[in-house]
Design an enzyme around this catalytic site. Sequence first.
Site: not given
Length: 485
Positions: A2-4, A92
């Site tokens: 999970p990343c942004t 991502e």
Amino acid sequence: MPCTTILAGKLATHDGSTLISRNDDGGFEAKRLIVVDPQKIKNTYKTVISHLHVELPDNPLRYTAAPNVTQTHGVWPACGINAANVAMTATETITSNPRVLGADPYVVYQPRKGKQQEVPGGLGEEDLVTVVLPYIRTAREGVIRMGELLEKYGTYEPNGMAFSDENEVWWLETIGGHHWIAKRVPDDRVVIMPNQFGLDCFDFDDAYGEGRENLCSADLKDFVEKHHLYTGRQGTFNPRLAFGSRSDADHIYNTPRAWYMARYLLERTYRWDGPNADFTPESNDIPWSFVPERKVTVEDIRYLLGSHYQGTPYDPYEKSAAFHGKYRAIGVPNSDVCGIMQIRGYMPEPLKGVQWFSMGGSGFTACFPLYAAVDSLPPYFSATKDTVSTDAMYWHSRLIATLTDAHYFQLLPQNERYQNAVWNKGRKLLCEFDEKVRETGDPALLEQANKQVAEMVKAESDKVLGQLMRIASERMKTRYHRGDN
């Protein structure tokens, strides 16, 4: 993973620099910040997860990276800037759908079993910066090299990644095991990416022609037509509809983050709240890119990447809020490093690449600048161990963030003052050393600048940690107030 991610073209930023940024939400993996010596790079790279051997070109460039301290599962370099002032962030983790994965499955490692020989898997997040960033001199070259590697070796997971130089920002997304698609971010636009397939427009004519704004694997259009992947109507091709997802899980985990980031940057352009909202946290069509209402700054990007729906009914810290904690926040505790890669085209070569980092946990950590054109980084950033110590910025940040979260309303003022102090003093050092290097032409001053940044960040972190410990200790359950000093 999970990343942004947030990207910004040079006409979308306040100073004309390009910006690519990402929260590396790896899951409590200690990180360090290093410079990789090209003399120590081998010609063959072996992946850990997929047992794949990759032959690498000669003459690699020096580059920075933010690898895991313990590399049991690989390097995981996260992001960096190379000696040609090209930046990369990877990756991502995005989404896909069964139609794509049935047509082009992931290339997954198969261990030896009986008479069946071991079959290597493809490339993954642990590898991508390592096998691409040292070998490129423009952002476009990054896309092309990454595409060639994907077509040759494949991947075992869905990934999105960004490349930037002083003029261009590019975004690439993988499609199944071997296919890929990439688009140049328009200079006046910002891109927001929340763990979901993002591209919402693409020009095949340009991709198969001059390739000025669009690039893709050679057979992508045939692949789409052969497997009936596109579900849109006539008009502009929307890759999100063909290759992405629109699930209930997206509406809890992904789209709310896009909603909050776009809401911040397009506050007056659209209606974001109420029954007549143009976009809600669960909208499937929030734009991948847009022209922001004002020029964006590094501070804007870091605020968003540490945010938790402040000012909305979804803030997990506001217990009276109607829907607090309903959606996955942007700034989360398992964020190991936030890297904002800035390429300043208006500066002399040694000053162009600046990396802004915050380390170890959500939005309660300080953000500081480091020059990229150096041969090493201070031990406070680079010598992190896998044991907790305030001699390492990563663990310093984790301690500060954990205490602030546990006593949010009591400790937030001290935390905010700490973050502001690091911002202000970091900016001051950057301005001072920009001027010194321009006056003297001595790039060796950049090492001194990074050393002073490290000393400043450690001093401010020591100071606030003491304050937070005192306030939190006074709130312990065994505290007794009758003459108890």
